[in-house]
Design an enzyme around this catalytic site. Structure first.
Site, PDB file in Angstrom:
ATOM      1  N   ASP A 107       0.851  -1.188   0.000  1.00 31.10           N
ATOM      2  CA  ASP A 107       0.000   0.000   0.000  1.00 31.10           C
ATOM      3  C   ASP A 107       0.891   1.243   0.000  1.00 31.10           C
ATOM      4  O   ASP A 107       2.091   1.175   0.315  1.00 31.10           O
ATOM      5  CB  ASP A 107      -0.899  -0.020   1.231  1.00 31.10           C
ATOM      6  CG  ASP A 107      -1.752   1.223   1.343  1.00 31.10           C
ATOM      7  OD1 ASP A 107      -2.370   1.622   0.340  1.00 31.10           O
ATOM      8  OD2 ASP A 107      -1.781   1.818   2.436  1.00 31.10           O
ATOM      9  N   ASP A 109      -0.316   5.133   0.954  1.00 28.88           N
ATOM     10  CA  ASP A 109      -0.582   6.131   1.998  1.00 28.88           C
ATOM     11  C   ASP A 109      -0.646   5.505   3.381  1.00 28.88           C
ATOM     12  O   ASP A 109      -1.349   4.511   3.601  1.00 28.88           O
ATOM     13  CB  ASP A 109      -1.888   6.872   1.697  1.00 28.88           C
ATOM     14  CG  ASP A 109      -1.757   7.754   0.467  1.00 28.88           C
ATOM     15  OD1 ASP A 109      -1.005   8.729   0.519  1.00 28.88           O
ATOM     16  OD2 ASP A 109      -2.409   7.439  -0.554  1.00 28.88           O
ATOM     17  N   ASN A 227      -1.893  -0.817   5.980  1.00 33.16           N
ATOM     18  CA  ASN A 227      -2.241  -0.309   7.310  1.00 33.16           C
ATOM     19  C   ASN A 227      -3.738  -0.367   7.583  1.00 33.16           C
ATOM     20  O   ASN A 227      -4.162  -0.191   8.729  1.00 33.16           O
ATOM     21  CB  ASN A 227      -1.764   1.142   7.458  1.00 33.16           C
ATOM     22  CG  ASN A 227      -2.545   2.099   6.587  1.00 33.16           C
ATOM     23  OD1 ASN A 227      -2.545   1.969   5.359  1.00 33.16           O
ATOM     24  ND2 ASN A 227      -3.220   3.062   7.193  1.00 33.16           N
TER      25      ASN A 227
END
Length: 285
Positions: A107, A109, A227
């Site tokens: 991922d 961001d 996250n």
């Protein structure tokens, strides 16, 4: 009377006030007063000078602190950190050749980077933090600047894991933004060629989920680091959770994952190791 009439100057002398010179006591008193005034003036000027020097020193010290705070994150992020790469034995190399090469999905961001754009106050980041790079993109015919901060040790992390896995970027961000960030992270090395963006995500209950089966059909050889548990809620057995990152310059989450990633490349099925995450994220199914 006769003398006064005859010599009026003498009469004038008799009535003229007599002047007297100051005595020794008055002279000492005047000298003492003038010396006290001089000492007082000297003390006042000395005090003003000391205040000016102190103020100047404080300003210099504050400037040094500001510069130090601005550079501390860069110093920490670029310090020499090495993951000890032990040479593979012939038996280990043979084992590695017998298993499939794995695909590592990453991922963007809050996992590899954190960014903000014009007009948005970043309350998570510390003030006066210099971004690692600035992107200028056009969204809906409006130019927008993104101030991007790289997670500590991300460059070293990508350099190491690119030797073990085929890397894939899968982000819920728009392509025009995500592609520009990937180009900056890749640095023309060609390690982030495969990329998936918002249009490749599924929208479920207002959140974006990522379909790993579109990236690689063999789910035994693919794993994702993200996250957001909601992003991989359909594939918890293929996920490695990571804490969201915003501004902490002492973060070492990426470095902490290297030993695990080094081991997972030797297994036949990553789900045999990562299946424990399924229990932790059942609430997102």
């Amino acid at each position: 009377m006769y003398c006064n009439r005859r010599n009026p100057d003498l009469a004038y002398l008799h009535i003229k006030p007599r002047t007297s010179t100051p005595g020794p006591f008055m002279q000492k008193r005047n000298c003492k007063s003038s010396s006290q005034i001089s000492i007082r003036v000297i003390l006042e000027y000395t005090l003003m000078f000391l205040k000016s020097v102190f103020s100047f020193v404080c300003r210099i010290w504050n400037l040094i602190l500001v510069l130090a705070k601005k550079n501390v994150r860069k110093v920490i992020a670029h310090q020499t950190i090495k993951y000890k790469m032990i040479p593979l034995s012939p038996l280990t190399r043979q084992r590695l050749n017998q298993v499939k090469k794995k695909v590592l999905v990453l991922d963007l961001d809050e996992t590899l980077i954190h960014s903000r754009h014009d007009g948005v106050i970043n309350r998570m980041a510390k003030p006066n933090t210099t971004p690692d790079f600035v992107l200028k993109v056009v969204i809906d015919k409006h130019p927008v600047r993104f101030f991007v901060h790289k997670r500590p040790h991300v460059d070293y992390f990508l350099e190491v894991v690119s030797q073990w896995y085929e890397l894939v970027i899968y982000t819920a961000s728009m392509e025009i933004y995500g592609s520009a960030v990937c180009d900056k992270l890749d640095k023309n090395k060609g390690i982030l060629k495969r990329r998936y963006y918002r249009q490749h995500c599924k929208v479920e209950m207002g959140s974006f989920t990522k379909d790993l089966s579109t990236v690689h059909t063999d789910l035994s050889s693919i794993l994702i680091i993200d996250n957001s548990p909601g992003a991989y809620k359909c594939f918890p057995e293929n996920a490695i959770p990571i804490k969201s990152w915003f501004a902490n310059p002492f973060d070492t989450a990426l470095l902490n994952l290297l030993p695990m990633l080094d081991s997972l490349r030797f297994c036949n099925d990553v789900r045999s190791i990562l299946h424990r995450n399924k229990v932790q994220h059942m609430t997102f199914q």
